[in-house]
Scaffold this motif. Structure first.
Motif, PDB file in Angstrom:
ATOM      1  N   TYR A  25     -11.165   4.613 -40.606  1.00 44.90           N
ATOM      2  CA  TYR A  25     -11.929   3.391 -40.387  1.00 44.90           C
ATOM      3  C   TYR A  25     -12.485   3.456 -38.968  1.00 44.90           C
ATOM      4  CZ  TYR A  25      -9.782   1.421 -44.599  1.00 44.90           C
ATOM      5  OH  TYR A  25      -9.382   1.179 -45.890  1.00 44.90           O
ATOM      6  N   LEU A  26     -13.756   3.764 -38.832  1.00 45.42           N
ATOM      7  CA  LEU A  26     -14.368   4.063 -37.542  1.00 45.42           C
ATOM      8  C   LEU A  26     -15.322   2.970 -37.092  1.00 45.42           C
ATOM      9  CD1 LEU A  26     -15.366   7.786 -38.226  1.00 45.42           C
ATOM     10  CD2 LEU A  26     -13.199   6.915 -37.311  1.00 45.42           C
ATOM     11  N   VAL A  27     -15.355   2.771 -35.773  1.00 44.84           N
ATOM     12  CA  VAL A  27     -16.347   1.877 -35.175  1.00 44.84           C
ATOM     13  C   VAL A  27     -16.906   2.503 -33.906  1.00 44.84           C
ATOM     14  CG1 VAL A  27     -15.403  -0.284 -36.074  1.00 44.84           C
ATOM     15  CG2 VAL A  27     -14.655   0.543 -33.846  1.00 44.84           C
ATOM     16  N   GLN A  28     -18.133   2.093 -33.623  1.00 42.83           N
ATOM     17  CA  GLN A  28     -18.727   2.261 -32.303  1.00 42.83           C
ATOM     18  C   GLN A  28     -18.961   0.834 -31.823  1.00 42.83           C
ATOM     19  OE1 GLN A  28     -21.770   5.419 -31.640  1.00 42.83           O
ATOM     20  NE2 GLN A  28     -21.931   5.309 -33.867  1.00 42.83           N
ATOM     21  N   ASP A  29     -18.632   0.573 -30.563  1.00 44.02           N
ATOM     22  CA  ASP A  29     -18.675  -0.792 -30.043  1.00 44.02           C
ATOM     23  C   ASP A  29     -19.371  -0.783 -28.689  1.00 44.02           C
ATOM     24  OD1 ASP A  29     -18.115  -3.372 -29.087  1.00 44.02           O
ATOM     25  OD2 ASP A  29     -16.060  -3.345 -29.861  1.00 44.02           O
ATOM     26  N   GLN A  30     -20.468  -1.541 -28.573  1.00 41.90           N
ATOM     27  CA  GLN A  30     -21.199  -1.599 -27.310  1.00 41.90           C
ATOM     28  C   GLN A  30     -20.313  -2.108 -26.173  1.00 41.90           C
ATOM     29  OE1 GLN A  30     -24.716  -3.835 -28.553  1.00 41.90           O
ATOM     30  NE2 GLN A  30     -25.935  -1.994 -28.187  1.00 41.90           N
ATOM     31  N   ALA A  31     -19.348  -2.954 -26.486  1.00 40.30           N
ATOM     32  CA  ALA A  31     -18.442  -3.465 -25.448  1.00 40.30           C
ATOM     33  C   ALA A  31     -17.587  -2.346 -24.847  1.00 40.30           C
ATOM     34  CB  ALA A  31     -17.541  -4.550 -26.025  1.00 40.30           C
ATOM     35  N   ASN A  32     -17.463  -1.236 -25.584  1.00 43.52           N
ATOM     36  CA  ASN A  32     -16.697  -0.081 -25.095  1.00 43.52           C
ATOM     37  C   ASN A  32     -17.597   1.063 -24.650  1.00 43.52           C
ATOM     38  OD1 ASN A  32     -14.306  -1.442 -25.625  1.00 43.52           O
ATOM     39  ND2 ASN A  32     -14.153  -0.624 -27.697  1.00 43.52           N
ATOM     40  N   GLY A  33     -18.878   0.784 -24.416  1.00 42.58           N
ATOM     41  CA  GLY A  33     -19.782   1.793 -23.884  1.00 42.58           C
ATOM     42  C   GLY A  33     -20.658   2.503 -24.888  1.00 42.58           C
TER      43      GLY A  33
ATOM     44  N   TYR B 279     -20.036   0.014 -37.857  1.00 43.26           N
ATOM     45  CA  TYR B 279     -18.861   0.283 -38.681  1.00 43.26           C
ATOM     46  C   TYR B 279     -19.228   1.487 -39.522  1.00 43.26           C
ATOM     47  CZ  TYR B 279     -15.314  -0.389 -42.321  1.00 43.26           C
ATOM     48  OH  TYR B 279     -14.275  -0.213 -43.207  1.00 43.26           O
ATOM     49  N   ALA B 280     -18.455   2.566 -39.436  1.00 44.32           N
ATOM     50  CA  ALA B 280     -18.861   3.825 -40.057  1.00 44.32           C
ATOM     51  C   ALA B 280     -17.666   4.612 -40.590  1.00 44.32           C
ATOM     52  CB  ALA B 280     -19.642   4.669 -39.046  1.00 44.32           C
ATOM     53  N   PRO B 281     -16.984   4.121 -41.636  1.00 42.36           N
ATOM     54  CA  PRO B 281     -15.825   4.848 -42.149  1.00 42.36           C
ATOM     55  C   PRO B 281     -16.196   6.236 -42.655  1.00 42.36           C
ATOM     56  CG  PRO B 281     -16.325   2.930 -43.525  1.00 42.36           C
ATOM     57  CD  PRO B 281     -17.273   2.913 -42.392  1.00 42.36           C
ATOM     58  N   PHE B 282     -15.276   7.166 -42.453  1.00 44.26           N
ATOM     59  CA  PHE B 282     -15.465   8.557 -42.855  1.00 44.26           C
ATOM     60  C   PHE B 282     -14.328   8.929 -43.800  1.00 44.26           C
ATOM     61  CE2 PHE B 282     -15.721  13.118 -42.662  1.00 44.26           C
ATOM     62  CZ  PHE B 282     -17.050  13.395 -42.384  1.00 44.26           C
TER      63      PHE B 282
ATOM     64  N   PHE C  25     -16.208  17.229 -38.391  1.00 42.59           N
ATOM     65  CA  PHE C  25     -15.528  15.961 -38.150  1.00 42.59           C
ATOM     66  C   PHE C  25     -14.135  16.237 -37.600  1.00 42.59           C
ATOM     67  CE2 PHE C  25     -12.821  12.441 -39.616  1.00 42.59           C
ATOM     68  CZ  PHE C  25     -13.473  11.393 -39.001  1.00 42.59           C
ATOM     69  N   THR C  26     -13.778  15.567 -36.498  1.00 41.23           N
ATOM     70  CA  THR C  26     -12.468  15.770 -35.878  1.00 41.23           C
ATOM     71  C   THR C  26     -11.838  14.435 -35.532  1.00 41.23           C
ATOM     72  OG1 THR C  26     -13.208  17.883 -34.951  1.00 41.23           O
ATOM     73  CG2 THR C  26     -11.226  16.921 -33.993  1.00 41.23           C
ATOM     74  N   LEU C  27     -10.562  14.316 -35.857  1.00 41.29           N
ATOM     75  CA  LEU C  27      -9.752  13.175 -35.457  1.00 41.29           C
ATOM     76  C   LEU C  27      -8.919  13.589 -34.249  1.00 41.29           C
ATOM     77  CD1 LEU C  27      -8.609  12.024 -38.996  1.00 41.29           C
ATOM     78  CD2 LEU C  27     -10.064  10.714 -37.426  1.00 41.29           C
TER      79      LEU C  27
END
Length: 188
Positions: free
Chosen positions: A38-46, A52-55, A157-159
């Protein structure tokens, strides 16, 4: 498989975080699923976007089909955000890293278009070598490569168990990791 839901710059990403906190465990035992990050990119974190981009890494296409049109899972995404484009690739190889037993907190996705008019065997073999090197790096939970043969696009893809170092690709925060089929997915 991945779908990306890009959200407005002023979107409260806490809504996504609460959604994952409430619903994320539903895929913890989903038959046919290897891993769902369950992935996110968040402008508040740069990040440059709120997204929201689940892989997903699937063990079989029947599981992916049940998820997408079985009614109980992807239907919720469609009702909340509209039906996004779902990208899917054919898996090439998946490997565990030295931190497979640690929680994954970050992810990277690097895509590369394969050169036209060449046999894909060589660039895919080269990507498999890069995968082996990546999977051996400190902080790697797991890593995979796959190819979309309609576009001849390779995805790596890497975790990660911590913040990735200098590596190419899009960076994400992992909110939850469902791992019902890792035994069948990852080569030891």
């Amino acid at each position: 498989m991945q779908y990306e839901i890009t959200l407005p710059a002023d979107y409260d990403m806490g809504i996504i975080r609460r959604r994952v906190e409430t619903l994320g465990a539903r895929t913890d035992d989903f038959d046919g699923l290897g891993v769902k990050a369950y992935l996110v990119q968040d402008q508040a974190n740069g990040s440059t976007v709120n997204q929201y981009a689940p892989f997903y890494l699937w063990n079989d296409t029947a599981g992916m089909s049940r998820f997408l049109w079985g009614g109980a899972f992807f239907s919720g995404i469609c009702k909340s955000f509209g039906r996004p484009i779902v990208r899917h690739w054919t898996g090439v190889e998946t490997l565990t890293g030295p931190d497979i037993d640690q929680p994954a907190v970050a992810a990277t996705k690097h895509t590369l278009m394969l050169p036209p008019d060449i046999d894909p065997a060589e660039p895919v073999a080269e990507a498999a070598e890069v995968l082996r090197s990546t999977a051996a790096m400190a902080g790697v939970h797991s890593s995979a490569i796959a190819v979309d043969p309609t576009r001849w696009e390779l995805v790596h893809f890497t975790l990660w168990s911590g913040e990735p170092g200098i590596v190419p690709g899009t960076r994400y925060q992992v909110l939850h990791l469902s791992t019902p089929g890792t035994k069948d997915l990852f080569r030891q």
